[in-house]
Design an enzyme around this catalytic site. Sequence first.
Site, short mmCIF file in Angstrom:
data_model
loop_
_atom_site.label_atom_id
_atom_site.label_comp_id
_atom_site.label_asym_id
_atom_site.label_seq_id
_atom_site.Cartn_x
_atom_site.Cartn_y
_atom_site.Cartn_z
N ASN A 9 -11.50 2.11 4.39
CA ASN A 9 -10.40 1.77 3.49
C ASN A 9 -11.01 1.17 2.22
O ASN A 9 -11.39 0.01 2.20
CB ASN A 9 -9.47 0.75 4.19
CG ASN A 9 -8.39 0.22 3.26
OD1 ASN A 9 -8.12 0.82 2.21
ND2 ASN A 9 -7.77 -0.89 3.64
N LYS A 11 -9.63 0.44 -0.51
CA LYS A 11 -8.71 -0.41 -1.30
C LYS A 11 -8.76 0.03 -2.77
O LYS A 11 -8.90 1.22 -3.02
CB LYS A 11 -9.07 -1.88 -1.10
CG LYS A 11 -9.17 -2.23 0.39
CD LYS A 11 -9.22 -3.69 0.66
CE LYS A 11 -9.27 -3.91 2.17
NZ LYS A 11 -9.14 -5.29 2.56
N HIS A 93 -0.40 -1.50 5.53
CA HIS A 93 -1.53 -2.42 5.41
C HIS A 93 -1.02 -3.78 4.93
O HIS A 93 -0.09 -3.86 4.13
CB HIS A 93 -2.57 -1.86 4.43
CG HIS A 93 -3.84 -2.64 4.44
ND1 HIS A 93 -3.98 -3.82 3.74
CD2 HIS A 93 -5.01 -2.45 5.10
CE1 HIS A 93 -5.19 -4.31 3.97
NE2 HIS A 93 -5.84 -3.49 4.78
N GLU A 95 -2.05 -5.80 2.83
CA GLU A 95 -2.03 -6.03 1.38
C GLU A 95 -0.83 -5.34 0.72
O GLU A 95 -0.36 -5.77 -0.33
CB GLU A 95 -3.37 -5.56 0.77
CG GLU A 95 -4.48 -6.55 1.11
CD GLU A 95 -5.87 -5.95 1.19
OE1 GLU A 95 -6.08 -4.82 0.72
OE2 GLU A 95 -6.76 -6.64 1.74
N GLU A 163 -5.10 -5.61 12.62
CA GLU A 163 -5.88 -6.31 11.61
C GLU A 163 -5.30 -7.70 11.39
O GLU A 163 -4.36 -7.87 10.60
CB GLU A 163 -5.81 -5.57 10.27
CG GLU A 163 -6.40 -4.19 10.28
CD GLU A 163 -6.83 -3.77 8.88
OE1 GLU A 163 -8.01 -3.53 8.68
OE2 GLU A 163 -5.98 -3.73 7.98
N GLY A 169 -11.51 -9.46 4.84
CA GLY A 169 -12.23 -9.77 3.60
C GLY A 169 -13.21 -10.92 3.71
O GLY A 169 -13.53 -11.55 2.71
N SER A 211 -13.16 -7.71 8.54
CA SER A 211 -14.56 -8.15 8.44
C SER A 211 -15.48 -7.50 9.48
O SER A 211 -16.32 -8.16 10.08
CB SER A 211 -14.66 -9.68 8.52
OG SER A 211 -13.87 -10.25 7.49
P1 PGA Z 1 -12.38 -5.92 5.37
O1 PGA Z 1 -10.97 -5.17 5.16
O2 PGA Z 1 -13.24 -5.02 6.23
O3 PGA Z 1 -12.92 -6.08 3.99
O4 PGA Z 1 -12.08 -7.21 6.05
C1 PGA Z 1 -10.33 -4.53 6.23
C2 PGA Z 1 -8.98 -4.04 5.80
O5 PGA Z 1 -8.27 -4.78 5.08
O6 PGA Z 1 -8.57 -2.94 6.15
#
Ligand code: PGA
Length: 250
Positions: A9, A11, A93, A95, A163, A169, A211
């Site tokens: 992903n 983003k 997601h 976000e 998640e 993040g 993460s």
């Molecule tokens: P990250 O993001 O691996 O940077 O924690 C995962 C995600 O939001 O899908």
Amino acid sequence: MIKKIVIANWKMNPLTPGEAKVISKGIVKASDKLKRTTVVIAPPFPFLSSVSLSKKVFLGSQDAFWGGVGAQTGEVSIGMLKSLKASYVILGHSERRALGESDAFVSKKIIATLKAGMTPILCIGEKARDHHGDYLSFVENQIRASLEGVSRKEISKIIIAYEPVWAIGKTADDAMDSSKLHEMSIFVHKTLVNMFGRESAQKVKLNYGGSVEGANAHDLIQNGNVYGFLVGHASLDSKKFAEILRATDK
Ligand code: PGA
């Protein structure tokens, strides 16, 4: 042999199609030797046609609007994504939910994605943990509302990415530990059994995101009771991503 899946992903990264091409080429190369792992790259919409793909690396998107064409300013439809050979769609997601995406929208998008013969990747997860276990009912409600209208037959075609928002993040040290992930995977599975029956629920592939890095991927996949990962920041560096792929494929 159990098939596994790792989804990149990206983003809102990178900045240019040229960079997208370079990263994706690295991912394709890193995927060459995989035996049981499928890879999905989900770039930002403008780079969908720029990324390199292969027999092991498929195209996904980070969202989609239902329908083919129509009066929806600013949206990108599932039909358009399909025409660009995307086969996976990340939906709900955290976000996007933080920007106002509702469970009702997510469920409409899931149903439309299934109708188009594509694979929805439904993201769920609590924002924070508490000592009373309220996060469990939060996750259960999110699963129930996001899968509203999905049938027993269709549920097996959906990937669920658990998640926890508090783990996104950060670094591998801040990710969920594998024993807690195992507990959560049992809880998600139980919720699905209650909704769709055991036979259908056991076909759902549960992934983990938050993460995931080379340092924790092996433990999470071995002990977390998941089929794979949804990877954010570590998927933008093909060398780091390759470590995750190797750990998953073992
Ligand atoms: P990250 O993001 O691996 O940077 O924690 C995962 C995600 O939001 O899908």
